[in-house]
Design an enzyme around this catalytic site. Sequence first.
Site, PDB file in Angstrom:
ATOM      1  N   GLN A   1      -4.128  -5.064   7.089  1.00 44.95           N
ATOM      2  CA  GLN A   1      -5.195  -6.050   6.646  1.00 44.95           C
ATOM      3  C   GLN A   1      -4.988  -7.375   7.333  1.00 44.95           C
ATOM      4  O   GLN A   1      -5.741  -8.449   6.977  1.00 44.95           O
ATOM      5  CB  GLN A   1      -4.936  -6.251   5.012  1.00 44.95           C
ATOM      6  CG  GLN A   1      -5.176  -4.995   4.105  1.00 44.95           C
ATOM      7  CD  GLN A   1      -6.583  -4.559   4.352  1.00 44.95           C
ATOM      8  OE1 GLN A   1      -7.403  -5.264   4.755  1.00 44.95           O
ATOM      9  NE2 GLN A   1      -7.005  -3.364   3.935  1.00 44.95           N
TER      10      GLN A   1
ATOM     11  N   CYS B   1      -4.837   2.345  -3.582  1.00 42.95           N
ATOM     12  CA  CYS B   1      -3.717   3.156  -3.131  1.00 42.95           C
ATOM     13  C   CYS B   1      -2.701   1.854  -3.235  1.00 42.95           C
ATOM     14  O   CYS B   1      -1.462   2.039  -2.327  1.00 42.95           O
ATOM     15  CB  CYS B   1      -3.863   3.271  -1.678  1.00 42.95           C
ATOM     16  SG  CYS B   1      -5.267   4.477  -1.360  1.00 42.95           S
TER      17      CYS B   1
ATOM     18  N   HIS C   1       0.824  -1.226  -0.030  1.00 44.81           N
ATOM     19  CA  HIS C   1      -0.144   0.016   0.029  1.00 44.81           C
ATOM     20  C   HIS C   1       1.064   1.140   0.107  1.00 44.81           C
ATOM     21  O   HIS C   1       1.956   1.304   0.398  1.00 44.81           O
ATOM     22  CB  HIS C   1      -0.893   0.040   1.193  1.00 44.81           C
ATOM     23  CG  HIS C   1      -1.901   1.080   1.386  1.00 44.81           C
ATOM     24  ND1 HIS C   1      -1.717   2.145   1.696  1.00 44.81           N
ATOM     25  CD2 HIS C   1      -3.211   0.886   1.048  1.00 44.81           C
ATOM     26  CE1 HIS C   1      -2.776   2.956   1.883  1.00 44.81           C
ATOM     27  NE2 HIS C   1      -3.849   2.112   1.512  1.00 44.81           N
TER      28      HIS C   1
ATOM     29  N   ASP D   1       3.279  -4.075   8.219  1.00 40.87           N
ATOM     30  CA  ASP D   1       1.981  -3.304   7.980  1.00 40.87           C
ATOM     31  C   ASP D   1       0.974  -4.169   8.296  1.00 40.87           C
ATOM     32  O   ASP D   1       0.878  -5.175   7.463  1.00 40.87           O
ATOM     33  CB  ASP D   1       2.105  -2.644   6.603  1.00 40.87           C
ATOM     34  CG  ASP D   1       0.588  -2.050   6.063  1.00 40.87           C
ATOM     35  OD1 ASP D   1      -0.223  -2.297   7.057  1.00 40.87           O
ATOM     36  OD2 ASP D   1       0.621  -1.804   4.910  1.00 40.87           O
TER      37      ASP D   1
ATOM     38  N   LYS E   1     -10.577  -0.447  10.852  1.00 42.59           N
ATOM     39  CA  LYS E   1     -10.753  -1.657   9.794  1.00 42.59           C
ATOM     40  C   LYS E   1     -11.312  -2.909  10.572  1.00 42.59           C
ATOM     41  O   LYS E   1     -11.219  -4.145  10.060  1.00 42.59           O
ATOM     42  CB  LYS E   1      -9.654  -2.099   8.982  1.00 42.59           C
ATOM     43  CG  LYS E   1      -9.390  -1.067   8.046  1.00 42.59           C
ATOM     44  CD  LYS E   1      -7.965  -1.519   6.967  1.00 42.59           C
ATOM     45  CE  LYS E   1      -7.351  -0.421   6.507  1.00 42.59           C
ATOM     46  NZ  LYS E   1      -8.055   0.371   5.356  1.00 42.59           N
TER      47      LYS E   1
END
Length: 408
Positions: A201, A362, A121, A198, A224
Amino acid sequence: MNVAEIRKDFPILGREVRGKRLVYLDNAATSQKPRCVIDAIREYYETYNANVHRAIHYLGEYATAAYEEVRAKVARFINAPSERTIVWVKNTSEAINLVAYAWGRKFVGEGDEIVTSVMEHHSNLVPWQQLAKARGARLRFFRMTPDGKLDLSDLDQLFNERTKLVAITHASNVLGTINPVAEIARKAHEVGAVVLVDGAQSAPHLPVDVQALDCDFFAFSAHKMCGPMGVGVLYGKEELLEAMDPFLFGGEMIGSVSLEESTWNEIPWKFEAGTPNVADVIGFGAAIDYLQSIGMEAIQAHERELVAYAMDALEELDGMVIYGPRDERAGLIAFNYREIHPHDLSTILDQEGVAIRAGHHCAEPLARWLDVPATARASFYIYNTREDVDALVRALLRAKEFFSHVPR
Ligand code: C6P
């Protein structure tokens, strides 16, 4: 998991969109919020709103205790060794920027290497581009396999004594690939590199244990994972957070201040200048309780089952191209259908009450790697059902009918 019961906890799922049942399949962008989260935020403002760490009065002490309790809850949620390792930020993007500035500008120099990947991302790419430019460092990239996984066969060349940082996503927001971050961290540590994961997700969808992953930094966003917008987390190993300079300066992050000099507060407050987003941290605490009452293993199993069902259903459609690996993947599917532009597809699906995302998500370098201008993406969460997948398929067939003049 009783999805029918879970759905009742989300007021928004009861509404209609364009006269149709809402089929919300844009969870990778942001999840919906259960009533307990909305209530926790309202309760804070209605009954104990006060600034934290400052006031010596009942409300201030109550708010501070509630706020700090959530920090401890987050530490347990990702199995961090202590709440001192949990820094509040506003989202994943800010967490990564914090590391790029406060760690990167101090510890990355001329000729050093930063390894990242084409599937990142922008939030886990652009800060490193900027750092590399500022410090004269070089960006290097993992190789990819044709099905959208990291190719780890040349790690011995990729990682070397110049590698200062490996910044990698745990789960791709487009390909759905789940990266073997523990293995990458082990290899990176052999050459003395620091590893940032990261987790935007992954944290919402699968059990995360930062000690088992042995990553140095882990970033994720509350919004999220059933929590409110405006709250994110940076986990960092204590010795790294201690060695870093502050990111933002001002109230709350200081030890003592004279007209000429200042000293810094202890970690994690050293990184938390100014009045924080107390209400949304409280809401995030309710979101974590909610997810844990379901169980992260159960959530992962539900999404695996649903994504397998969706893959089978989508693959049946003539002219369907699905991106990313076929085996283990996160609960999302990016695709193109019959050469209909994903924006058009999204518009038609919206008429049917089906919310998906379309674009480069993104992750523009990844779209270029896939050699497409855009993809459509359906992303699932705890409240999605097979009926939602069936509605997606029906809406796609509607789009096919609408664009029947377009050659596939
Ligand atoms: N991806 C998507 O629709 P923020 O916006 O800071 O909370 O999260 C940024 C981010 C970082 N890494 C990954 C892997 C992400 O997926 C995201 C957010 C959303 O895919 C919004 S662009």
